[in-house]
Design a protein around this motif. Sequence first.
Motif, short mmCIF file in Angstrom:
data_model
loop_
_atom_site.label_atom_id
_atom_site.label_comp_id
_atom_site.label_asym_id
_atom_site.label_seq_id
_atom_site.Cartn_x
_atom_site.Cartn_y
_atom_site.Cartn_z
N MET A 186 0.84 -1.19 0.00
CA MET A 186 0.00 0.00 0.00
C MET A 186 0.88 1.25 0.00
N THR A 187 0.56 2.20 -0.85
CA THR A 187 1.30 3.45 -0.91
C THR A 187 1.14 4.21 0.39
N ARG A 188 2.25 4.63 0.97
CA ARG A 188 2.22 5.39 2.21
C ARG A 188 2.63 6.84 1.95
N VAL A 189 2.31 7.68 2.92
CA VAL A 189 2.63 9.10 2.83
C VAL A 189 3.54 9.47 3.99
N TRP A 190 4.57 10.25 3.70
CA TRP A 190 5.55 10.67 4.71
C TRP A 190 5.69 12.18 4.71
N TRP A 191 6.08 12.72 5.84
CA TRP A 191 6.36 14.16 6.01
C TRP A 191 7.84 14.30 6.30
N ILE A 192 8.53 15.17 5.57
CA ILE A 192 9.95 15.40 5.81
C ILE A 192 10.20 16.88 6.06
N ASN A 193 10.94 17.16 7.12
CA ASN A 193 11.33 18.54 7.46
C ASN A 193 12.66 18.86 6.81
N GLN A 194 12.68 19.92 6.02
CA GLN A 194 13.90 20.38 5.38
C GLN A 194 13.92 21.91 5.46
N SER A 195 15.00 22.47 5.92
CA SER A 195 15.12 23.93 5.94
C SER A 195 16.23 24.32 4.96
N ARG A 196 17.45 24.38 5.46
CA ARG A 196 18.56 24.72 4.56
C ARG A 196 18.83 23.62 3.54
N SER A 197 18.43 22.39 3.84
CA SER A 197 18.74 21.28 2.93
C SER A 197 17.72 21.15 1.80
N TYR A 198 16.58 21.87 1.88
CA TYR A 198 15.52 21.65 0.90
C TYR A 198 15.98 21.91 -0.53
N ASP A 199 16.55 23.07 -0.77
CA ASP A 199 16.90 23.45 -2.14
C ASP A 199 17.92 22.50 -2.76
N LYS A 200 18.97 22.18 -2.00
CA LYS A 200 20.02 21.32 -2.60
C LYS A 200 19.53 19.88 -2.77
N ARG A 254 13.17 6.52 10.50
CA ARG A 254 11.97 6.15 9.73
C ARG A 254 12.23 6.18 8.23
N VAL A 255 13.27 6.89 7.81
CA VAL A 255 13.60 6.94 6.38
C VAL A 255 13.84 5.52 5.86
N GLU A 256 14.36 4.63 6.71
CA GLU A 256 14.62 3.26 6.29
C GLU A 256 13.33 2.55 5.87
N LYS A 257 12.17 3.01 6.36
CA LYS A 257 10.91 2.34 6.08
C LYS A 257 10.24 2.83 4.79
N ILE A 258 10.76 3.92 4.23
CA ILE A 258 10.17 4.46 3.00
C ILE A 258 10.41 3.50 1.85
N GLN A 259 9.41 3.36 0.99
CA GLN A 259 9.51 2.43 -0.13
C GLN A 259 9.23 3.12 -1.46
N ARG A 260 9.66 2.49 -2.52
CA ARG A 260 9.43 3.01 -3.86
C ARG A 260 7.92 3.17 -4.09
N GLY A 313 7.27 18.75 14.79
CA GLY A 313 8.37 18.02 15.42
C GLY A 313 9.70 18.39 14.78
N GLN A 314 10.75 18.32 15.57
CA GLN A 314 12.06 18.77 15.09
C GLN A 314 12.86 17.69 14.38
N GLY A 315 12.30 16.48 14.27
CA GLY A 315 13.00 15.42 13.56
C GLY A 315 12.93 15.59 12.05
N TYR A 316 13.47 14.63 11.33
CA TYR A 316 13.55 14.73 9.87
C TYR A 316 12.35 14.12 9.17
N CYS A 317 11.95 12.90 9.57
CA CYS A 317 10.92 12.17 8.85
C CYS A 317 9.83 11.70 9.80
N TYR A 318 8.57 11.91 9.38
CA TYR A 318 7.42 11.51 10.19
C TYR A 318 6.39 10.80 9.31
N ALA A 319 5.58 9.97 9.94
CA ALA A 319 4.48 9.34 9.23
C ALA A 319 3.40 10.40 8.94
#
Length: 287
Positions: free
Chosen positions: A1-15, A35-41, A119-125
């Motif tokens: 099943m296709t999942r949806v993730w939220w990623i926080n990027q500030s200075r890293s977004y553009d690059k 949680r990035v390890e759980k992301i799938q194609r 949240g201040q982390g990088y990746c969230y469900a």
Amino acid sequence: MTRVWWINQSRSYDKERRAGIIYAGHNKENPARKRVEKIQRGDIVVHNSKAYIRSLSQVQTSPETRTTEVHDGPGYVADVEHFELGDPAYFRDFAEEVYGLSIPNGPIQQNHDGSFGVGQGYCYAFSHEALQVVLERASARPSWQALRPEERYPPATQKANDLESDGEVPSQRTGTKRREQTVARIVRDSGLARQVKEKAGYRCQVCGESPIELPDGSLYAEAHHLKPLSDGGPDASENVVCACPSCHVKLDYGTIVLDHENIAGASESPVGARFTEYHNDRVAGRD
């Protein structure tokens, strides 16, 4: 099943956007990065930068350990294809509604004073329902077919500078800006969605997939408006179909052309032909 993730990027977004990747360094112990390890194609990623959802992306490769040209050291890296929103969705315009969806390990948190933060982390469900809320806050809904060529969109840095000039994004150049605003939100009839799903037996009207059974024994499916409420579609049963999460995403981005007879025959709930036609013509771009 296709999942949806939220990623926080500030200075890293553009690059990372220019490189077409998401990246989590190995030396980070925060569970949100793990949680990035759980992301799938095929999964969908919502990109948050400076309190704005700047774009969505679809994951092209599952994360693997490798180095990149834009980061020092190896990390968990996945290739993604970006799709710019017509106008970034402002965090405070949807924070309370998304928080109310109670997403496990989700990005929205409530502060002691009742306000909401990220949240201040990088990746969230995240979830398909929450994605719908975000898209309704953006000025234009992206389409997979229309957004594919990267050249059709201005660089993300240009979009950020435009926002800074309007005083809506904190920056060292302009300082923090605040303004009071009133937000008009679309209120959905949750009872209608439940009724449509019940009449379809929680079976997807698009692909016919059997209902998803949750650990507590309840059934899960999603309700989709063929003509979006944001485009003036009615919150009525003839405009709503029951869909599995995978087909819901495909409906949102116009990758499916519907057969009205099949859709209508898959449920006791009536589906209006004019709304399947609207989806095929205006969302899927059949013409």
